[in-house]
Enzyme design. Structure first.
Site, mmCIF file in Angstrom:
data_model
loop_
_atom_site.group_PDB
_atom_site.id
_atom_site.type_symbol
_atom_site.label_atom_id
_atom_site.label_comp_id
_atom_site.label_asym_id
_atom_site.label_seq_id
_atom_site.Cartn_x
_atom_site.Cartn_y
_atom_site.Cartn_z
ATOM 1 N N LYS A 34 84.998 13.854 39.239
ATOM 2 C CA LYS A 34 85.814 14.890 38.614
ATOM 3 C C LYS A 34 85.260 16.211 39.125
ATOM 4 O O LYS A 34 84.161 16.626 38.752
ATOM 5 C CB LYS A 34 85.725 14.803 37.093
ATOM 6 C CG LYS A 34 86.542 15.862 36.358
ATOM 7 C CD LYS A 34 86.396 15.710 34.851
ATOM 8 C CE LYS A 34 87.188 16.764 34.105
ATOM 9 N NZ LYS A 34 87.031 16.625 32.627
ATOM 10 N N TYR A 94 80.803 13.987 37.116
ATOM 11 C CA TYR A 94 81.510 15.201 36.706
ATOM 12 C C TYR A 94 80.756 16.399 37.234
ATOM 13 O O TYR A 94 79.640 16.692 36.794
ATOM 14 C CB TYR A 94 81.587 15.218 35.179
ATOM 15 C CG TYR A 94 82.334 16.376 34.561
ATOM 16 C CD1 TYR A 94 83.243 17.145 35.255
ATOM 17 C CD2 TYR A 94 82.124 16.688 33.211
ATOM 18 C CE1 TYR A 94 83.922 18.197 34.666
ATOM 19 C CE2 TYR A 94 82.799 17.732 32.600
ATOM 20 C CZ TYR A 94 83.694 18.484 33.333
ATOM 21 O OH TYR A 94 84.369 19.516 32.729
ATOM 22 N N THR A 122 85.596 18.628 26.150
ATOM 23 C CA THR A 122 86.803 18.940 25.380
ATOM 24 C C THR A 122 86.776 18.246 24.022
ATOM 25 O O THR A 122 87.190 18.812 23.007
ATOM 26 C CB THR A 122 88.062 18.517 26.146
ATOM 27 O OG1 THR A 122 88.081 19.186 27.407
ATOM 28 C CG2 THR A 122 89.326 18.846 25.376
#
Length: 358
Positions: free
Chosen positions: A216, A188, A102
Site C-alpha cells: 500500500k 504499508y 482509519t
C-alpha cells in the site's frame, strides 16, 4: 458556543441513531471474545496451511479501511460497525481493512484489535477478505499480533514500518523477514505517519518471499509505476487511486473515502478511466485530510447519522465551520451518493462526546 462534552456518561441531545439494525445478529460478542483465547506459537519455518491464497488477496481491487465506531462510554459499537460493513458489502467492496489508522487501531488495546478482527471474520469472512492491521514499532508485538490475527482467521496482515524510533534499511528487512513466514503480509508505506520512507531497495528484497502480498504505497504514482513494472502488486490511496489504477498499473485502492461514498469509489476502480469522476471525488478526498485522518471521516459519519458522535481522544471533531463545509459538500455532490438514510446535518459542539478513558 458550548464546549465539547467530555463526560463519557452523557450524550448530546441530537446524537444520531443507526439507520437500520445489523443483519448479522447471529454474530455473538461472546463467540468473538472466546477466540481471543486462541494462542499459537509459529516457528519461522511454518508454512501457510489453511489461509486463503496470497493470489486471492493480490487480486482485490476495492478495499475499504473501515471506521471503528463507539458508544458513549467509548467502547466499540459492534452494531454500528456491522452496519458500516454491511453497507460496504452491498456496494461491492472486496476487502475490509480492520483497525488500521482509519479504524483507529492505534487507540486500541491488542485484545480489542484482535477481537474486532475475529468479529469481522466471524460475521463477514464468507463475503469479503479480511485484512487485519498488526503493525507495531516493536517487532515482538508485531509478531504476536500477526500470529493472533491469523489464528482468528484473517486473510492477510497489514504492516507499517517501525515508526518514531525507526531503524535502518537492514533493520527494516530483518523486521519484515520476522513477519513474512507467519502468513500473507501487505506492507504499508506512509512516511507522513511513520516518519520514514520504505525504499524500493527494501521492498524488492522482501518481494521475493512467497508470503509477500504487495504494497500500500502513499509516496506517489512514479513509485507505483516502478513497482508494477517489476511485477509487484500495489494499492493506491484515495487521491492517487485513479492515476495509479489506470495509468500506473496498480491493482486498486485501499480507501478511506469509500466509508462515505462506496459506490463512487467502486466505479472509479472498476468503470475504466474516468477523469471527470476523479475530479468530482478529489474535492472529497482533499476534505477528508483537512485535519489528520480519521478526524474528518469520524465527523462526517456522525453528521450523516450512521454512527454516534463519539470520539476517543486524542481525536476531536472538526470545527463548526468545517462541519458546515461538509454539509455543503454533500449537497454539491448529491446526498444519494453518500451512505445513510438521514438528511446530513450540522452537529453542534455539544452534540459530540469526547472520551479520554476508554
Amino acid at each position: 458556543m458550548n464546549m465539547l462534552k467530555t463526560d463519557s456518561s452523557m450524550r448530546g441531545p441530537n446524537s444520531p441513531v443507526l439507520p437500520f439494525k445489523s443483519r448479522n445478529t447471529y454474530c455473538k460478542v461472546q463467540q468473538t471474545a472466546a477466540r481471543l483465547d486462541v494462542r499459537v506459537q509459529l516457528s519461522s519455518s511454518t508454512a501457510v496451511k489453511d489461509w486463503k491464497s496470497v493470489e486471492d488477496v493480490r487480486s482485490l481491487q476495492f478495499i475499504t479501511a473501515v471506521k471503528t465506531p463507539y458508544i458513549p462510554s467509548g467502547k466499540i459499537d459492534l452494531e454500528a460497525y456491522d452496519n458500516l460493513v454491511n453497507i460496504q458489502i452491498a456496494n461491492g467492496v472486496e476487502g475490509i481493512l480492520v483497525a488500521g489508522s482509519t479504524g483507529e487501531g492505534q487507540l486500541m488495546t491488542w485484545d480489542e484489535q484482535i477481537m474486532l478482527i475475529a468479529h469481522t471474520v466471524n460475521c463477514f469472512g464468507d463475503k469479503v477478505k479480511v485484512i487485519g492491521n498488526a503493525g507495531s514499532n516493536c517487532t515482538k508485538e508485531a509478531i504476536n499480533a500477526t500470529e493472533r490475527g491469523f489464528a482468528v482467521g484473517m486473510d492477510a496482515a497489514l504492516h507499517i514500518n517501525p515508526y518514531y524510533g525507526k531503524t535502518s534499511n537492514a533493520g527494516l528487512v530483518a523486521h519484515y523477514n520476522s513477519l513474512l513466514p507467519i502468513g500473507p503480509i501487505i506492507i504499508y508505506n506512509v512516511p507522513s505517519r511513520s516518519g520514514q520512507d520504505i525504499p524500493p531497495s527494501v521492498i524488492e528484497i522482501l518481494a521475493k518471499h512467497p508470503n509477500f502480498v504487495g504494497v500500500k504505497e502513499c509516496v506517489g504514482t512514479e513509485r507505483v509505476k516502478m513497482y508494477t513494472d517489476k511485477g509487484i502488486v500495489v494499492w493506491g490511496i484515495d487521491n492517487l487511486s485513479h492515476e495509479a489504477r489506470w495509468d500506473c498499473g496498480a491493482v486498486g485502492v485501499q480507501s478511506v473515502a469509500s466509508n462515505l461514498v462506496p459506490g463512487l469509489v467502486r466505479e472509479l476502480m472498476f468503470g475504466g478511466k474516468n477523469p471527470t469522476l476523479n475530479s468530482k471525488l478529489m474535492t472529497l478526498f482533499d476534505w477528508l485530510f483537512i485535519e489528520p485522518s480519521p478526524i474528518a471521516l469520524n465527523t462526517a459519519l456522525a453528521q450523516l447519522g450512521v454512527i454516534k458522535p463519539v470520539f476517543r481522544l486524542p481525536y476531536v471533531p472538526l470545527t463548526l465551520e468545517q462541519r458546515i463545509g461538509f454539509v455543503n459538500l454533500v449537497k454539491e455532490m448529491g446526498r444519494q451518493h453518500f451512505i445513510g438514510e438521514k438528511d446530513v446535518q450540522v452537529l453542534e459542539d455539544d452534540d459530540f462526546i469526547i472520551v479520554g478513558r476508554y
